[in-house]
Design a protein around this motif. Sequence first.
Motif, PDB file in Angstrom:
ATOM      1  N   VAL A  31       0.874  -1.180   0.000  1.00 52.07           N
ATOM      2  CA  VAL A  31       0.000   0.000   0.000  1.00 52.07           C
ATOM      3  C   VAL A  31       0.905   1.222   0.000  1.00 52.07           C
ATOM      4  N   VAL A  32       0.749   2.094  -0.997  1.00 53.53           N
ATOM      5  CA  VAL A  32       1.615   3.280  -1.086  1.00 53.53           C
ATOM      6  C   VAL A  32       0.803   4.558  -0.951  1.00 53.53           C
ATOM      7  N   ASP A  33       1.484   5.610  -0.517  1.00 48.80           N
ATOM      8  CA  ASP A  33       0.841   6.912  -0.404  1.00 48.80           C
ATOM      9  C   ASP A  33       1.922   7.977  -0.511  1.00 48.80           C
ATOM     10  N   ILE A  34       1.509   9.177  -0.966  1.00 49.22           N
ATOM     11  CA  ILE A  34       2.475  10.283  -1.012  1.00 49.22           C
ATOM     12  C   ILE A  34       2.604  10.940   0.353  1.00 49.22           C
ATOM     13  N   ASN A  35       1.677  10.648   1.242  1.00 52.79           N
ATOM     14  CA  ASN A  35       1.673  11.246   2.581  1.00 52.79           C
ATOM     15  C   ASN A  35       2.588  10.420   3.504  1.00 52.79           C
ATOM     16  N   GLU A  36       3.779  10.978   3.766  1.00 56.65           N
ATOM     17  CA  GLU A  36       4.796  10.214   4.515  1.00 56.65           C
ATOM     18  C   GLU A  36       4.355   9.918   5.944  1.00 56.65           C
ATOM     19  N   ALA A  37       3.700  10.904   6.567  1.00 60.17           N
ATOM     20  CA  ALA A  37       3.279  10.727   7.966  1.00 60.17           C
ATOM     21  C   ALA A  37       2.265   9.580   8.049  1.00 60.17           C
ATOM     22  N   ARG A  38       1.391   9.516   7.054  1.00 61.72           N
ATOM     23  CA  ARG A  38       0.377   8.468   7.057  1.00 61.72           C
ATOM     24  C   ARG A  38       1.011   7.082   6.931  1.00 61.72           C
ATOM     25  N   ILE A  39       1.980   6.977   6.024  1.00 62.96           N
ATOM     26  CA  ILE A  39       2.647   5.677   5.837  1.00 62.96           C
ATOM     27  C   ILE A  39       3.406   5.298   7.110  1.00 62.96           C
ATOM     28  N   ALA A  40       4.071   6.300   7.724  1.00 62.14           N
ATOM     29  CA  ALA A  40       4.811   6.013   8.967  1.00 62.14           C
ATOM     30  C   ALA A  40       3.834   5.499  10.027  1.00 62.14           C
ATOM     31  N   ALA A  41       2.646   6.085  10.085  1.00 57.55           N
ATOM     32  CA  ALA A  41       1.663   5.647  11.083  1.00 57.55           C
ATOM     33  C   ALA A  41       1.183   4.214  10.789  1.00 57.55           C
ATOM     34  N   TRP A  42       0.995   3.882   9.515  1.00 58.49           N
ATOM     35  CA  TRP A  42       0.591   2.502   9.179  1.00 58.49           C
ATOM     36  C   TRP A  42       1.684   1.504   9.571  1.00 58.49           C
ATOM     37  N   GLN A  43       2.931   2.007   9.607  1.00 56.01           N
ATOM     38  CA  GLN A  43       4.036   1.105   9.974  1.00 56.01           C
ATOM     39  C   GLN A  43       4.247   1.050  11.487  1.00 56.01           C
ATOM     40  N   SER A  44       3.514   1.883  12.218  1.00 57.80           N
ATOM     41  CA  SER A  44       3.740   1.981  13.668  1.00 57.80           C
ATOM     42  C   SER A  44       2.668   1.219  14.455  1.00 57.80           C
ATOM     43  N   ASP A  45       2.724   1.371  15.792  1.00 61.21           N
ATOM     44  CA  ASP A  45       1.713   0.729  16.637  1.00 61.21           C
ATOM     45  C   ASP A  45       0.451   1.558  16.745  1.00 61.21           C
ATOM     46  N   LYS A  46       0.526   2.835  16.344  1.00 62.18           N
ATOM     47  CA  LYS A  46      -0.671   3.670  16.407  1.00 62.18           C
ATOM     48  C   LYS A  46      -1.131   3.969  14.974  1.00 62.18           C
ATOM     49  N   LEU A  47      -2.072   3.163  14.501  1.00 62.57           N
ATOM     50  CA  LEU A  47      -2.536   3.297  13.116  1.00 62.57           C
ATOM     51  C   LEU A  47      -3.213   4.655  12.916  1.00 62.57           C
ATOM     52  N   PRO A  48      -3.184   5.177  11.680  1.00 62.34           N
ATOM     53  CA  PRO A  48      -3.760   6.516  11.473  1.00 62.34           C
ATOM     54  C   PRO A  48      -5.283   6.557  11.539  1.00 62.34           C
ATOM     55  N   ILE A  49      -5.932   5.389  11.476  1.00 63.57           N
ATOM     56  CA  ILE A  49      -7.393   5.422  11.610  1.00 63.57           C
ATOM     57  C   ILE A  49      -7.829   4.486  12.729  1.00 63.57           C
ATOM     58  N   TYR A  50      -8.903   4.891  13.402  1.00 63.39           N
ATOM     59  CA  TYR A  50      -9.465   4.019  14.439  1.00 63.39           C
ATOM     60  C   TYR A  50     -10.584   3.215  13.796  1.00 63.39           C
ATOM     61  N   GLU A  51     -10.419   1.909  13.773  1.00 61.16           N
ATOM     62  CA  GLU A  51     -11.413   1.039  13.149  1.00 61.16           C
ATOM     63  C   GLU A  51     -11.401  -0.274  13.938  1.00 61.16           C
ATOM     64  N   PRO A  52     -12.513  -0.586  14.634  1.00 61.75           N
ATOM     65  CA  PRO A  52     -12.517  -1.785  15.482  1.00 61.75           C
ATOM     66  C   PRO A  52     -12.050  -3.039  14.740  1.00 61.75           C
ATOM     67  N   GLY A  53     -11.079  -3.746  15.330  1.00 67.04           N
ATOM     68  CA  GLY A  53     -10.596  -5.019  14.771  1.00 67.04           C
ATOM     69  C   GLY A  53      -9.465  -4.867  13.770  1.00 67.04           C
ATOM     70  N   LEU A  54      -9.198  -3.637  13.329  1.00 67.89           N
ATOM     71  CA  LEU A  54      -8.202  -3.472  12.255  1.00 67.89           C
ATOM     72  C   LEU A  54      -6.769  -3.683  12.748  1.00 67.89           C
ATOM     73  N   ASP A  55      -6.482  -3.218  13.974  1.00 66.00           N
ATOM     74  CA  ASP A  55      -5.119  -3.362  14.515  1.00 66.00           C
ATOM     75  C   ASP A  55      -4.645  -4.812  14.423  1.00 66.00           C
ATOM     76  N   GLU A  56      -5.546  -5.691  14.792  1.00 68.29           N
ATOM     77  CA  GLU A  56      -5.200  -7.115  14.844  1.00 68.29           C
ATOM     78  C   GLU A  56      -4.873  -7.652  13.445  1.00 68.29           C
ATOM     79  N   VAL A  57      -5.683  -7.283  12.452  1.00 67.75           N
ATOM     80  CA  VAL A  57      -5.439  -7.764  11.083  1.00 67.75           C
ATOM     81  C   VAL A  57      -4.119  -7.194  10.561  1.00 67.75           C
ATOM     82  N   VAL A  58      -3.853  -5.919  10.874  1.00 72.92           N
ATOM     83  CA  VAL A  58      -2.604  -5.304  10.404  1.00 72.92           C
ATOM     84  C   VAL A  58      -1.414  -6.012  11.058  1.00 72.92           C
TER      85      VAL A  58
END
Length: 458
Positions: A31-58
């Motif tokens: 998954v790519v994006d031009i928004n660096e902060a967003r990609i960094a968040a997807w790679q971190s423990d604090k995902l950029p969106i709150y969505e029940p159950g998503l943390d576990e799948v990621v």
Amino acid sequence: MTNILCIGAGYVGGSTMPIVASHCPQHRFVVVDINEARIAAWQSDKLPIYEPGLDEVVRKTRDKNLFFSTDVDKHIAEADIIFVSVNTPTKTFGQGAGKAADLQYWEKTARQILENSTSSKIVVEKSTLPVRTAEAMERILNSNGKSLHFDVLSNPEFLAEGTAVRDMENPDRVLIGGRETESGQKAVEALVELYANWIPRERIITSNLWSSELSKLVANAFLAQRISSINAISALCEKTEADVSEVAHAIGLDNRIGKYFLRASVGFGGSCFKKDILHLVYLCEQYGLPEVATYWEQVVTMNEYQEMRFTSNMVASMFNTVAGKRIALFGTAFKANTNDTRESPALEVCRTLLEEHAEVVMTDPHAIENARYDLGELAQRVIFEPDPYTAAKGAHAIAILTEWSQYTQLDYEKIYVSMVKPAFLFDGRNLLDHRKLYEVGFNVYPIGKPALTHLHSQ
Ligand code: NAD
Ligand code: UGA
């Protein structure tokens, strides 16, 4: 193994791809994006969106067969199938401003795919687009001097925020539109195969490209239309002592009407309903169908009326002035179980109350940061307070604007004691037990139901 790329790591790209990856361990997803902060968040423990159950799948898929990156060009070159889920907001400038879709991000992506491709690919429209956009995409992609061939498919996303994981795991249907050519049908079959890894075949439906593109706009228009319809009736209920929940229940038991999406509210929000209806309206105008355009535009007009009616009612009930009064808004998210505040009715209510010189306090369990961002400069005039008890302390009124289940569990006696009297509660979601609140001492104003107030007897 197939290399699958998704361009756009927003709510759609970021929540769909981990689920697809979890069901297709044989394929590699980026998954790519031009928004660096967003990609960094997807790679971190604090995902950029709150969505029940998503943390576990990621957590289950990330760095196994799912990767996040900002190197768009490199991953385009490697991909066999490219999903495009970039934003398609309403145009704010030039022709069609305020209604038409702004396709600049979309077109940029098409050109970037072309520039960086050295092999033929399937390109999938995941973003919501005006009908016949695939044609423009095909023209850009296939006008190459590279003897490459691109099949463009439409595969609109129907998930709702807050239930994205459930909706992706078990969708009512998956829709895939493609060209009726041999290569078009082969591309459709490749995408059907991907989804068939976890979705029963009978729920994967195929159609021509234009039906698929249009079905997405129409699905959102019909859903929003139901909310505007019940909200219109809520206004009549308030005049006649009918109860909108009882009316919704009574009509919803008719199978032909159905019970879903009949919850009267302060209005619908979210990044898509208004935008997609306005895109539909603009298309109808462009195709010379002004009556059809006016019909659908009314869904948005009614929503704006409902938001305005809510705040007018607040001001009128509080003796025609809220100037200098502290008002606690419970909920900033556009619905429960998301941190998304785009087009949230709570922000509109906040703006109107600030115009009336109220002192606005906003609270939310997950969406305070986004509310602050979306309010822009106005945020400086708002108090943000994560604790609802502190938010309500010293307030003249509370308005419930998001149906967070947390708000049903609060100690409203304690809250009542801490507020200025007479204390008002405006329930923009019909979430709470109104009779109980009235007995505690509140003057209670639901949507589409008679108000419960102590004021007449004083
Ligand atoms: P979003 O704004 O959250 O995400 C879009 C992302 O695309 C952003 O992170 C942006 O930086 C990125 N982007 C833009 N141009 C790019 C480029 N050239 N290269 C790489 N990345 C780029 O939007 P969203 O809510 O995910 O919605 C995306 C699309 O999906 C819209 O068309 C929307 O209508 C549709 N949709 C949204 C939902 C939803 O629940 N949010 C549901 C169904 C469909
Ligand atoms: C909506 C659609 O439900 C999805 O199918 C679609 O994919 C998505 O838009 C999109 O294209 O973006 P979403 O906006 O995430 O999903 O959430 P909804 O559950 O549809 O709620 C939208 C708004 O309507 C919220 O503000 C919600 O509170 C309000 N609503 C919903 C009501 O006021 N009453 C209802 O009965 C239902």
